[in-house]
Design a protein around this motif. Structure first.
Motif, mmCIF file in Angstrom:
data_model
loop_
_atom_site.group_PDB
_atom_site.id
_atom_site.type_symbol
_atom_site.label_atom_id
_atom_site.label_comp_id
_atom_site.label_asym_id
_atom_site.label_seq_id
_atom_site.Cartn_x
_atom_site.Cartn_y
_atom_site.Cartn_z
ATOM 1 N N ARG A 1 42.162 19.844 44.470
ATOM 2 C CA ARG A 1 40.153 19.974 45.194
ATOM 3 C C ARG A 1 40.142 21.340 44.891
ATOM 4 N N PHE A 2 39.791 22.513 43.457
ATOM 5 C CA PHE A 2 39.512 23.411 44.035
ATOM 6 C C PHE A 2 38.774 23.425 42.909
ATOM 7 N N SER A 3 37.745 24.643 43.029
ATOM 8 C CA SER A 3 36.425 25.365 41.881
ATOM 9 C C SER A 3 36.851 26.215 41.490
ATOM 10 N N ALA A 4 36.747 26.692 40.282
ATOM 11 C CA ALA A 4 36.624 27.297 39.408
ATOM 12 C C ALA A 4 35.987 28.591 39.842
ATOM 13 N N HIS A 5 35.017 28.780 40.297
ATOM 14 C CA HIS A 5 34.175 29.901 40.786
ATOM 15 C C HIS A 5 34.909 30.385 42.033
ATOM 16 N N TRP A 6 35.941 29.298 43.126
ATOM 17 C CA TRP A 6 36.798 30.545 44.097
ATOM 18 C C TRP A 6 36.804 31.525 43.995
ATOM 19 N N SER A 7 38.273 31.258 42.181
ATOM 20 C CA SER A 7 38.264 32.375 42.069
ATOM 21 C C SER A 7 37.559 33.540 40.852
ATOM 22 N N ARG A 8 36.588 33.110 40.156
ATOM 23 C CA ARG A 8 36.058 33.935 39.536
ATOM 24 C C ARG A 8 35.401 35.020 40.362
ATOM 25 N N GLU A 9 34.898 34.403 41.405
ATOM 26 C CA GLU A 9 33.856 35.191 42.813
ATOM 27 C C GLU A 9 34.628 34.874 44.276
ATOM 28 N N LEU A 10 34.382 36.367 44.653
ATOM 29 C CA LEU A 10 35.315 35.915 46.091
ATOM 30 C C LEU A 10 33.574 35.621 47.009
ATOM 31 N N GLN A 11 34.095 33.891 47.385
ATOM 32 C CA GLN A 11 32.661 33.737 48.185
ATOM 33 C C GLN A 11 31.980 34.554 49.225
ATOM 34 N N ILE A 12 31.283 34.474 49.488
ATOM 35 C CA ILE A 12 31.082 35.027 51.156
ATOM 36 C C ILE A 12 31.284 34.991 52.674
ATOM 37 N N TRP A 13 31.303 33.934 52.158
ATOM 38 C CA TRP A 13 32.919 33.111 53.244
ATOM 39 C C TRP A 13 34.147 33.107 53.106
ATOM 40 N N TYR A 14 34.228 34.043 52.821
ATOM 41 C CA TYR A 14 36.037 34.153 51.886
ATOM 42 C C TYR A 14 36.533 34.897 54.378
ATOM 43 N N ARG A 15 36.027 35.597 54.678
ATOM 44 C CA ARG A 15 36.767 36.131 56.270
ATOM 45 C C ARG A 15 36.301 34.825 56.553
ATOM 46 N N HIS A 16 35.693 33.912 57.133
ATOM 47 C CA HIS A 16 35.412 32.722 57.548
ATOM 48 C C HIS A 16 36.172 31.640 57.287
ATOM 49 N N ALA A 17 36.894 31.693 56.017
ATOM 50 C CA ALA A 17 38.114 31.311 55.534
ATOM 51 C C ALA A 17 39.758 31.265 55.765
#
Length: 281
Positions: free
Chosen positions: A79-95
């Motif tokens: 369960r992994f969206s490809a756009h998480w790999s294409r662009e660093l999401q704004i919530w990455y620090r949260h993760a």
């Protein structure tokens, strides 16, 4: 490590090296060469020179296309969206911070003959428990199950809904979150449906909601806001002070990461929430 990236989506290089690669690589430079090789082969994606909480600037890892396929082959699903790999999401620090809390529980649990039996990231732990798509939903930042180690058949496990409060939230936001969890946890049969929905590996007998503040000061500020929801001594419940009827715990990130089973938590549902206690329901 690829399974970890699937679980948490984003992990920072210093954390990955410290937790899982120090024994394999004698220095950080060898580790980074290995990770760069995984990047070239398409197993991971590296976002360089990113701001990492409490560290400074560094690399952030996530799965690449071959990594997603590898995880799917290893565990039967991905369960992994490809756009998480294409662009660093704004919530990455949260993760990244959520991963630190979850891994701390996983590492320290064996001290008490416990183990982490399942973990669901935000995209898996979202759940609509009623008719309204706006009001009857919970969106925890993560959900994990801890229980007796070596006893896969045991139902005597507890489930923890994780809410990471990186910034100070307004009272409206906090009271809305607590109201949603109360409606969900007090609804007959809702928790069984939730465990089925996320495909939980084991059953759960007790649930609690853990709010994690970024610092002790922000934790205390959130605590004061939550206490406004509880009736004053001798006062009846009312619309402004409906009370807290489910296990709501609040603790500071540094203390929880250091030892999640120590006396680090304010129990907001208790008659008195002034003293810190161990995690319990």
């Amino acid at each position: 490590m690829l399974i970890r990236l699937h679980t948490f989506i984003y992990l920072d290089a210093p954390f990955v090296y410290e937790k899982w690669y120090q024994e394999r690589f004698e220095n950080d430079n060898s580790f980074r060469k290995w990770m760069n090789q995984l990047r070239k082969e398409g197993y991971i994606r590296i976002f360089s020179h990113q701001e990492i909480p409490d560290v400074g600037r560094g690399s952030v890892y996530t799965l690449g296309s071959k990594g997603i396929e590898y995880v799917k082959e290893m565990q039967g699903y991905a369960r992994f969206s490809a756009h998480w790999s294409r662009e660093l999401q704004i919530w990455y620090r949260h993760a990244i911070l959520i991963a630190r809390v979850a891994v701390a529980f996983e590492e320290q649990a064996p001290r008490f003959q416990l183990e982490m039996k399942d973990y669901a990231q935000e995209n898996r732990s979202y759940f609509q428990f009623g008719a309204s798509k706006k009001k009857d939903v919970i969106r925890p930042d993560g959900f994990f199950i801890v229980g007796p180690s070596g006893d896969a058949a045991s139902d005597d496990n507890f489930g923890i809904f994780l809410e990471m409060e990186r910034t100070l939230s307004r009272k409206l936001v906090i009271q809305d979150k607590i109201a949603r969890y109360q409606n969900f946890l007090l609804m007959p049969g809702a928790t069984d449906k939730y465990l089925y929905h996320i495909g939980a590996e084991v059953e759960v007998s007790e649930f609690l909601v853990l709010f994690v503040g970024a610092t002790e000061n922000s934790t205390l500020a959130t605590k004061r806001t939550m206490e406004k929801l509880k009736p004053r001594q001798g006062e009846s419940r009312n619309a402004l002070r409906p009370g807290i009827d489910i296990p709501i715990l609040l603790g500071a990130l540094p203390e929880i990461v250091a030892d999640p089973f120590a006396m680090n938590y304010y129990h907001l549902h208790a008659a008195s929430s002034d003293a810190k206690r161990e995690i319990s329901v």
